[in-house]
Write a protein that holds these residues in place. Structure first.
Motif, PDB file in Angstrom:
ATOM      1  N   LEU A 241       0.581  -1.576   0.053  1.00 47.51           N
ATOM      2  CA  LEU A 241       0.394  -0.034   0.050  1.00 47.51           C
ATOM      3  C   LEU A 241       0.819   0.782  -0.145  1.00 47.51           C
ATOM      4  N   ASP A 242       0.444   1.778  -1.008  1.00 49.21           N
ATOM      5  CA  ASP A 242       1.014   3.501  -0.744  1.00 49.21           C
ATOM      6  C   ASP A 242       0.090   4.563  -0.399  1.00 49.21           C
ATOM      7  N   LEU A 243       0.259   4.537   1.258  1.00 48.39           N
ATOM      8  CA  LEU A 243      -0.339   5.441   2.440  1.00 48.39           C
ATOM      9  C   LEU A 243       0.261   7.022   2.477  1.00 48.39           C
ATOM     10  N   PRO A 244      -0.968   7.578   2.714  1.00 43.02           N
ATOM     11  CA  PRO A 244      -2.172   8.068   2.572  1.00 43.02           C
ATOM     12  C   PRO A 244      -3.010   7.978   1.202  1.00 43.02           C
ATOM     13  N   ASN A 245      -2.184   7.695  -0.233  1.00 40.97           N
ATOM     14  CA  ASN A 245      -3.071   8.197  -1.431  1.00 40.97           C
ATOM     15  C   ASN A 245      -4.049   6.977  -1.576  1.00 40.97           C
ATOM     16  N   ASP A 246      -3.377   5.651  -1.355  1.00 41.98           N
ATOM     17  CA  ASP A 246      -3.945   4.785  -1.984  1.00 41.98           C
ATOM     18  C   ASP A 246      -5.482   4.741  -1.083  1.00 41.98           C
ATOM     19  N   LEU A 247      -5.202   5.272  -0.022  1.00 42.81           N
ATOM     20  CA  LEU A 247      -6.847   5.883   1.791  1.00 42.81           C
ATOM     21  C   LEU A 247      -7.884   6.330   0.641  1.00 42.81           C
ATOM     22  N   GLU A 248      -6.648   7.926  -0.084  1.00 43.38           N
ATOM     23  CA  GLU A 248      -7.935   8.709  -0.465  1.00 43.38           C
ATOM     24  C   GLU A 248      -8.273   8.483  -2.139  1.00 43.38           C
ATOM     25  N   TRP A 249      -6.923   7.660  -2.164  1.00 44.66           N
ATOM     26  CA  TRP A 249      -8.041   7.084  -3.851  1.00 44.66           C
ATOM     27  C   TRP A 249      -9.152   6.242  -3.107  1.00 44.66           C
TER      28      TRP A 249
ATOM     29  N   GLU B 225      -2.256  10.274  -7.250  1.00 50.69           N
ATOM     30  CA  GLU B 225      -1.330   9.520  -8.118  1.00 50.69           C
ATOM     31  C   GLU B 225      -1.227   8.564  -8.001  1.00 50.69           C
ATOM     32  N   THR B 226      -1.187   7.155  -8.861  1.00 51.75           N
ATOM     33  CA  THR B 226      -0.221   6.087  -8.463  1.00 51.75           C
ATOM     34  C   THR B 226       0.033   5.137  -8.981  1.00 51.75           C
ATOM     35  N   GLY B 227       0.730   4.157  -8.314  1.00 51.86           N
ATOM     36  CA  GLY B 227       1.961   3.919  -9.154  1.00 51.86           C
ATOM     37  C   GLY B 227       2.071   2.960 -10.112  1.00 51.86           C
ATOM     38  N   LYS B 228       2.751   1.722 -10.645  1.00 51.68           N
ATOM     39  CA  LYS B 228       1.864   1.145 -11.589  1.00 51.68           C
ATOM     40  C   LYS B 228       0.047   0.732 -11.354  1.00 51.68           C
ATOM     41  N   TYR B 229       0.480  -0.107 -10.526  1.00 51.98           N
ATOM     42  CA  TYR B 229      -1.172  -0.466 -10.207  1.00 51.98           C
ATOM     43  C   TYR B 229      -1.664   0.636  -9.000  1.00 51.98           C
ATOM     44  N   ASN B 230      -3.399   0.572  -9.436  1.00 50.04           N
ATOM     45  CA  ASN B 230      -4.113   1.807  -8.793  1.00 50.04           C
ATOM     46  C   ASN B 230      -4.375   0.474  -7.178  1.00 50.04           C
ATOM     47  N   PRO B 231      -5.780   1.165  -6.507  1.00 55.59           N
ATOM     48  CA  PRO B 231      -5.448  -0.073  -5.179  1.00 55.59           C
ATOM     49  C   PRO B 231      -6.548  -0.414  -4.841  1.00 55.59           C
ATOM     50  N   GLY B 232      -7.231  -0.187  -6.332  1.00 46.23           N
ATOM     51  CA  GLY B 232      -8.322  -1.296  -6.860  1.00 46.23           C
ATOM     52  C   GLY B 232      -7.929  -2.235  -7.828  1.00 46.23           C
ATOM     53  N   GLN B 233      -6.800  -2.421  -8.551  1.00 47.71           N
ATOM     54  CA  GLN B 233      -6.638  -3.680  -9.120  1.00 47.71           C
ATOM     55  C   GLN B 233      -5.144  -4.561  -7.773  1.00 47.71           C
ATOM     56  N   LYS B 234      -4.555  -3.531  -7.129  1.00 47.35           N
ATOM     57  CA  LYS B 234      -4.167  -4.432  -5.526  1.00 47.35           C
ATOM     58  C   LYS B 234      -5.228  -4.941  -5.286  1.00 47.35           C
TER      59      LYS B 234
ATOM     60  N   VAL C 254     -15.658  -6.917 -12.688  1.00 45.65           N
ATOM     61  CA  VAL C 254     -15.568  -5.520 -13.181  1.00 45.65           C
ATOM     62  C   VAL C 254     -13.784  -5.394 -13.862  1.00 45.65           C
ATOM     63  N   HIS C 255     -12.739  -6.258 -12.919  1.00 42.38           N
ATOM     64  CA  HIS C 255     -11.582  -6.345 -14.652  1.00 42.38           C
ATOM     65  C   HIS C 255     -12.258  -6.471 -15.268  1.00 42.38           C
ATOM     66  N   LEU C 256     -12.642  -7.704 -16.091  1.00 46.77           N
ATOM     67  CA  LEU C 256     -12.285  -7.728 -17.416  1.00 46.77           C
ATOM     68  C   LEU C 256     -13.741  -5.650 -18.057  1.00 46.77           C
ATOM     69  N   TYR C 257     -14.243  -5.834 -17.592  1.00 47.25           N
ATOM     70  CA  TYR C 257     -15.158  -4.231 -17.745  1.00 47.25           C
ATOM     71  C   TYR C 257     -14.349  -3.024 -17.879  1.00 47.25           C
ATOM     72  N   LEU C 258     -13.579  -3.013 -16.780  1.00 49.45           N
ATOM     73  CA  LEU C 258     -12.150  -1.728 -17.398  1.00 49.45           C
ATOM     74  C   LEU C 258     -11.352  -2.525 -17.726  1.00 49.45           C
ATOM     75  N   GLY C 259     -10.931  -3.714 -17.604  1.00 50.18           N
ATOM     76  CA  GLY C 259      -9.688  -3.663 -18.849  1.00 50.18           C
ATOM     77  C   GLY C 259      -9.708  -3.450 -20.125  1.00 50.18           C
ATOM     78  N   THR C 260     -11.000  -3.671 -20.902  1.00 48.58           N
ATOM     79  CA  THR C 260     -11.535  -4.104 -22.154  1.00 48.58           C
ATOM     80  C   THR C 260     -12.194  -1.710 -22.399  1.00 48.58           C
TER      81      THR C 260
END
Length: 216
Positions: A81-89, A105-114, A165-171
């Motif tokens: 986790l990248d706190l507090p950014n991930d929590l705010e996201w 801003e997020t790194g390679k993976y956003n909190p939803g992906q995590k 949700v993963h399929l929807y966001l990935g397409t």
């Protein structure tokens, strides 16, 4: 593919992604074929329910190796986790649910992906444990085996919404994402929008790779 596109995933990462995805899909289809009478038709191409169970169990063994590879590949980036950014996201719904002017801003993976990654790992382990006991019930109490059947069914119920949700966001949800799991590359604009911290870090390190059109 256009020159100048940014390399976001390696060939190995894409192979692990598809290895895990296809094993999940095969487990889901064969599992539904055994669980519900209305899906028994799934067993026809396999020569009956007995063979369908063999395919399901074999797919489970493949899934074990796929989940292991996924953990080895993504744990460092997706389980931290990248706190507090991930929590705010998360408080702002990642900007997917309503308009957000200033999204952290997020790194390679956003909190939803995590979260999706951790759900796959935790529920996957639950499915593996319950599935192995259902496969070899000898020596275990009937109550315990019944509990394993219930946990196995619960795992499907928990995973399905995340997969949808993963399929929807990935397409269609996040255009440009599908190209990453197909080719490994996407646009720099996509990176600035979806993983700006990762992009700046790679640029600072001088390790960002671009598609040159020379077979790379």
């Amino acid at each position: 593919m256009k020159k100048g596109m940014v390399k976001v995933s390696t060939t190995f990462e894409r192979l692990v992604h598809w290895y895990l995805a296809l094993s999940c899909l095969l487990l889901l289809v064969t599992g539904l074929g055994m669980m519900f009478h209305s899906f028994n038709f799934v067993s026809v191409p396999f020569g009956g329910l007995k063979n369908l169970k063999l395919v399901h169990n074999g797919s489970g063994l493949i899934f074990i190796s796929a989940l292991f590879l996924a953990v080895v590949t993504w744990w460092k980036d997706a389980a931290s986790l990248d706190l507090p950014n991930d929590l705010e996201w998360l408080k702002k719904g990642g900007g997917y649910l309503w308009k957000v002017d200033h999204l952290p801003e997020t790194g390679k993976y956003n909190p939803g992906q995590k979260i999706f990654f951790m759900v796959v790992v935790v529920v996957g382990l639950m499915m593996i444990g319950s599935g192995l006991l259902m496969w070899r019930p000898e020596g275990w109490s009937r109550d315990l085996i019944n509990l394993m059947y219930a946990l196995h069914a619960l795992g499907v119920v928990l995973l399905l919404p995340f997969i949808v949700v993963h399929l929807y966001l990935g397409t269609v949800g996040v255009p440009g994402s599908a190209a990453i799991v197909l080719t490994g590359y996407t646009t720099k604009a996509w990176c600035l929008s979806q993983c700006p911290k990762w992009l700046r870090k790679k640029e600072k390190e001088g390790s960002l790779e671009y598609y040159t059109g020379n077979g790379d």
